[in-house]
Design a protein around this motif. Structure first.
Motif, PDB file in Angstrom:
ATOM      1  N   ALA A 225      -9.356  -4.848  -7.149  1.00 11.89           N
ATOM      2  CA  ALA A 225      -8.312  -4.759  -6.129  1.00 11.89           C
ATOM      3  C   ALA A 225      -8.722  -5.560  -4.904  1.00 11.89           C
ATOM      4  CB  ALA A 225      -8.066  -3.306  -5.743  1.00 11.89           C
ATOM      5  N   LEU A 226      -7.923  -6.562  -4.562  1.00 17.58           N
ATOM      6  CA  LEU A 226      -8.176  -7.355  -3.365  1.00 17.58           C
ATOM      7  C   LEU A 226      -7.901  -6.492  -2.145  1.00 17.58           C
ATOM      8  CD1 LEU A 226      -8.654 -10.449  -2.461  1.00 17.58           C
ATOM      9  CD2 LEU A 226      -6.269 -10.267  -1.776  1.00 17.58           C
ATOM     10  N   ARG A 227      -8.891  -6.392  -1.246  1.00 15.36           N
ATOM     11  CA  ARG A 227      -8.741  -5.605  -0.019  1.00 15.36           C
ATOM     12  C   ARG A 227      -8.788  -6.485   1.217  1.00 15.36           C
ATOM     13  NH1 ARG A 227      -8.625  -0.507   0.200  1.00 15.36           N
ATOM     14  NH2 ARG A 227     -10.040  -0.246   1.939  1.00 15.36           N
ATOM     15  N   LYS A 228      -9.315  -7.700   1.064  1.00 16.71           N
ATOM     16  CA  LYS A 228      -9.341  -8.646   2.174  1.00 16.71           C
ATOM     17  C   LYS A 228      -9.205 -10.044   1.592  1.00 16.71           C
ATOM     18  CE  LYS A 228     -12.179 -10.473   5.890  1.00 16.71           C
ATOM     19  NZ  LYS A 228     -13.483 -10.414   6.557  1.00 16.71           N
ATOM     20  N   GLY A 229      -8.238 -10.803   2.083  1.00 16.76           N
ATOM     21  CA  GLY A 229      -8.044 -12.158   1.615  1.00 16.76           C
ATOM     22  C   GLY A 229      -6.576 -12.468   1.423  1.00 16.76           C
ATOM     23  N   THR A 230      -6.301 -13.566   0.718  1.00 19.08           N
ATOM     24  CA  THR A 230      -4.931 -14.021   0.483  1.00 19.08           C
ATOM     25  C   THR A 230      -4.686 -14.114  -1.011  1.00 19.08           C
ATOM     26  OG1 THR A 230      -5.073 -15.291   2.535  1.00 19.08           O
ATOM     27  CG2 THR A 230      -3.252 -15.810   1.056  1.00 19.08           C
ATOM     28  N   ILE A 231      -3.564 -13.564  -1.465  1.00 22.05           N
ATOM     29  CA  ILE A 231      -3.259 -13.456  -2.889  1.00 22.05           C
ATOM     30  C   ILE A 231      -1.779 -13.767  -3.119  1.00 22.05           C
ATOM     31  CG2 ILE A 231      -2.803 -10.973  -2.691  1.00 22.05           C
ATOM     32  CD1 ILE A 231      -4.065 -10.642  -5.485  1.00 22.05           C
ATOM     33  N   TRP A 232      -1.468 -14.307  -4.306  1.00 17.62           N
ATOM     34  CA  TRP A 232      -0.081 -14.555  -4.689  1.00 17.62           C
ATOM     35  C   TRP A 232       0.528 -13.263  -5.211  1.00 17.62           C
ATOM     36  CZ3 TRP A 232       2.302 -18.838  -3.291  1.00 17.62           C
ATOM     37  CH2 TRP A 232       1.550 -19.986  -3.053  1.00 17.62           C
ATOM     38  N   VAL A 233       1.676 -12.860  -4.632  1.00 20.40           N
ATOM     39  CA  VAL A 233       2.347 -11.621  -5.032  1.00 20.40           C
ATOM     40  C   VAL A 233       3.825 -11.880  -5.280  1.00 20.40           C
ATOM     41  CG1 VAL A 233       0.737 -10.107  -3.806  1.00 20.40           C
ATOM     42  CG2 VAL A 233       2.804 -10.938  -2.634  1.00 20.40           C
ATOM     43  N   LEU A 234       4.453 -10.992  -6.026  1.00 14.39           N
ATOM     44  CA  LEU A 234       5.883 -11.054  -6.302  1.00 14.39           C
ATOM     45  C   LEU A 234       6.622 -10.324  -5.190  1.00 14.39           C
ATOM     46  CD1 LEU A 234       7.869 -12.027  -8.506  1.00 14.39           C
ATOM     47  CD2 LEU A 234       7.694  -9.759  -9.506  1.00 14.39           C
ATOM     48  N   VAL A 235       7.675 -10.947  -4.664  1.00 15.17           N
ATOM     49  CA  VAL A 235       8.456 -10.326  -3.588  1.00 15.17           C
ATOM     50  C   VAL A 235       9.827  -9.910  -4.116  1.00 15.17           C
ATOM     51  CG1 VAL A 235       7.248 -11.466  -1.701  1.00 15.17           C
ATOM     52  CG2 VAL A 235       9.225 -12.595  -2.723  1.00 15.17           C
ATOM     53  N   ASP A 236      10.301  -8.753  -3.669  1.00 11.73           N
ATOM     54  CA  ASP A 236      11.596  -8.218  -4.106  1.00 11.73           C
ATOM     55  C   ASP A 236      12.754  -8.739  -3.254  1.00 11.73           C
ATOM     56  OD1 ASP A 236      10.489  -6.761  -6.180  1.00 11.73           O
ATOM     57  OD2 ASP A 236      10.234  -4.956  -4.966  1.00 11.73           O
ATOM     58  N   GLU A 237      12.454  -9.298  -2.081  1.00  8.96           N
ATOM     59  CA  GLU A 237      13.471  -9.860  -1.187  1.00  8.96           C
ATOM     60  C   GLU A 237      12.948 -11.175  -0.640  1.00  8.96           C
ATOM     61  OE1 GLU A 237      14.471  -7.154   1.964  1.00  8.96           O
ATOM     62  OE2 GLU A 237      15.073  -5.563   0.590  1.00  8.96           O
ATOM     63  N   ASP A 238      13.835 -11.971  -0.052  1.00 12.46           N
ATOM     64  CA  ASP A 238      13.426 -13.224   0.578  1.00 12.46           C
ATOM     65  C   ASP A 238      12.435 -12.938   1.700  1.00 12.46           C
ATOM     66  OD1 ASP A 238      15.336 -14.313  -1.066  1.00 12.46           O
ATOM     67  OD2 ASP A 238      16.709 -14.888   0.531  1.00 12.46           O
TER      68      ASP A 238
ATOM     69  N   VAL B  88       5.200  -5.361   3.731  1.00 12.43           N
ATOM     70  CA  VAL B  88       5.078  -3.963   3.316  1.00 12.43           C
ATOM     71  C   VAL B  88       5.138  -3.934   1.789  1.00 12.43           C
ATOM     72  CG1 VAL B  88       6.119  -3.022   5.427  1.00 12.43           C
ATOM     73  CG2 VAL B  88       7.577  -3.538   3.471  1.00 12.43           C
ATOM     74  N   ALA B  89       4.649  -2.867   1.206  1.00 12.47           N
ATOM     75  CA  ALA B  89       4.722  -2.701  -0.246  1.00 12.47           C
ATOM     76  C   ALA B  89       5.928  -1.847  -0.591  1.00 12.47           C
ATOM     77  CB  ALA B  89       3.447  -2.046  -0.770  1.00 12.47           C
ATOM     78  N   ASN B  90       6.553  -2.142  -1.718  1.00 15.93           N
ATOM     79  CA  ASN B  90       7.688  -1.372  -2.216  1.00 15.93           C
ATOM     80  C   ASN B  90       7.140  -0.321  -3.178  1.00 15.93           C
ATOM     81  OD1 ASN B  90      10.013  -0.379  -3.395  1.00 15.93           O
ATOM     82  ND2 ASN B  90      10.959  -2.385  -3.653  1.00 15.93           N
ATOM     83  N   THR B  91       7.220   0.945  -2.803  1.00 17.03           N
ATOM     84  CA  THR B  91       6.644   2.010  -3.634  1.00 17.03           C
ATOM     85  C   THR B  91       7.464   2.265  -4.900  1.00 17.03           C
ATOM     86  OG1 THR B  91       7.774   3.718  -2.340  1.00 17.03           O
ATOM     87  CG2 THR B  91       5.524   3.163  -1.686  1.00 17.03           C
ATOM     88  N   ALA B  92       8.658   1.683  -4.999  1.00 18.26           N
ATOM     89  CA  ALA B  92       9.470   1.843  -6.211  1.00 18.26           C
ATOM     90  C   ALA B  92       9.075   0.843  -7.291  1.00 18.26           C
ATOM     91  CB  ALA B  92      10.953   1.683  -5.877  1.00 18.26           C
ATOM     92  N   THR B  93       8.569  -0.341  -6.893  1.00 14.20           N
ATOM     93  CA  THR B  93       8.265  -1.388  -7.873  1.00 14.20           C
ATOM     94  C   THR B  93       6.806  -1.835  -7.875  1.00 14.20           C
ATOM     95  OG1 THR B  93       8.769  -3.183  -6.330  1.00 14.20           O
ATOM     96  CG2 THR B  93      10.600  -2.323  -7.658  1.00 14.20           C
ATOM     97  N   GLY B  94       6.089  -1.605  -6.777  1.00 16.87           N
ATOM     98  CA  GLY B  94       4.723  -2.101  -6.656  1.00 16.87           C
ATOM     99  C   GLY B  94       4.679  -3.537  -6.179  1.00 16.87           C
ATOM    100  N   ASN B  95       5.850  -4.134  -5.893  1.00 15.30           N
ATOM    101  CA  ASN B  95       5.914  -5.490  -5.361  1.00 15.30           C
ATOM    102  C   ASN B  95       5.939  -5.432  -3.832  1.00 15.30           C
ATOM    103  OD1 ASN B  95       5.986  -6.543  -7.986  1.00 15.30           O
ATOM    104  ND2 ASN B  95       8.204  -6.393  -8.078  1.00 15.30           N
ATOM    105  N   PHE B  96       6.335  -6.520  -3.188  1.00 10.77           N
ATOM    106  CA  PHE B  96       6.224  -6.592  -1.735  1.00 10.77           C
ATOM    107  C   PHE B  96       7.534  -7.011  -1.090  1.00 10.77           C
ATOM    108  CE2 PHE B  96       2.155  -6.824  -3.652  1.00 10.77           C
ATOM    109  CZ  PHE B  96       1.379  -5.987  -2.872  1.00 10.77           C
ATOM    110  N   LEU B  97       7.691  -6.633   0.190  1.00  5.98           N
ATOM    111  CA  LEU B  97       8.909  -6.845   0.958  1.00  5.98           C
ATOM    112  C   LEU B  97       8.555  -7.264   2.384  1.00  5.98           C
ATOM    113  CD1 LEU B  97      10.515  -3.403   0.046  1.00  5.98           C
ATOM    114  CD2 LEU B  97      11.379  -5.596  -0.772  1.00  5.98           C
ATOM    115  N   PRO B  98       9.499  -7.885   3.111  1.00  2.33           N
ATOM    116  CA  PRO B  98       9.271  -8.091   4.537  1.00  2.33           C
ATOM    117  C   PRO B  98       9.434  -6.744   5.247  1.00  2.33           C
ATOM    118  CG  PRO B  98      11.475  -8.835   3.935  1.00  2.33           C
ATOM    119  CD  PRO B  98      10.774  -8.446   2.655  1.00  2.33           C
ATOM    120  N   SER B  99       8.751  -6.546   6.351  1.00  2.00           N
ATOM    121  CA  SER B  99       8.819  -5.261   7.052  1.00  2.00           C
ATOM    122  C   SER B  99      10.216  -4.969   7.591  1.00  2.00           C
ATOM    123  CB  SER B  99       7.795  -5.214   8.182  1.00  2.00           C
ATOM    124  OG  SER B  99       8.083  -6.230   9.130  1.00  2.00           O
ATOM    125  N   SER B 100      11.064  -5.994   7.720  1.00  2.00           N
ATOM    126  CA  SER B 100      12.425  -5.819   8.239  1.00  2.00           C
ATOM    127  C   SER B 100      13.405  -5.322   7.177  1.00  2.00           C
ATOM    128  CB  SER B 100      12.929  -7.149   8.807  1.00  2.00           C
ATOM    129  OG  SER B 100      12.925  -8.143   7.788  1.00  2.00           O
TER     130      SER B 100
END
Length: 152
Positions: free
Chosen positions: A89-102, A110-122
């Motif tokens: 598990a990466l805890r510090k650094g930069t990683i490629w992730v899948l985003v659920d929104e633009d 922020v992380a999406n607890t429904a999918t495990g992917n990522f979202l903008p905080s807005s």
């Protein structure tokens, strides 16, 4: 001395769950629990067992991808960790992730607890964590973005 041509050292997009640059990186390893954990997913860890992040759990890090995935023979590498596998598990650094929104470069992540992917905080989604990092690239929904995190 700066690197004059970055692409000679690092691909533009390494793939889901791959480290995005060679700056300082910290990784902790736990064991995969009963449910599979996909590459690049937000995870939580309790008693050294990792699972995809759920509501009311604390964000632990992002699951790194393996370079060799024996169960995948063709197509995209979107592999998973199965019960008992070591999950880095990466805890510090930069990683490629899948985003659920633009997302845009510079957005808080922020992380999406429904999918495990990522979202903008807005986001208007209610299934989100507190801010966990910053996006360093722009991406459309269901695309890959660079996420930078720095957990204690």
């Amino acid at each position: 001395m700066p690197i004059p041509i970055g692409k000679e050292y690092m691909d533009a997009v390494g793939g889901l769950g791959k480290i995005a640059n060679y700056q300082s990186v910290e990784v902790n390893t736990t064991a995969c629990g009963e449910e599979e954990v996909g590459f690049g997913k937000a995870i939580y860890a309790e008693e050294d067992i990792a699972q995809v992040l759920e509501a009311s759990k604390n964000f632990f890090g992002v699951a790194l991808a393996r370079n060799y995935v024996p169960e995948i023979t063709a197509g995209e590498k979107v592999g998973t960790y199965k019960q008992g596998d070591a999950v880095p598990a990466l805890r510090k650094g930069t990683i490629w992730v899948l985003v659920d929104e633009d997302v845009k470069s510079g957005n808080k992540a922020v992380a999406n607890t429904a999918t495990g992917n990522f979202l903008p905080s807005s986001t208007s989604e209610t299934t989100k964590t507190d801010v966990i990092g910053t996006f360093l690239s722009t991406a459309m929904a269901d695309g890959l973005a660079m996420l930078q995190i720095n957990l204690p």
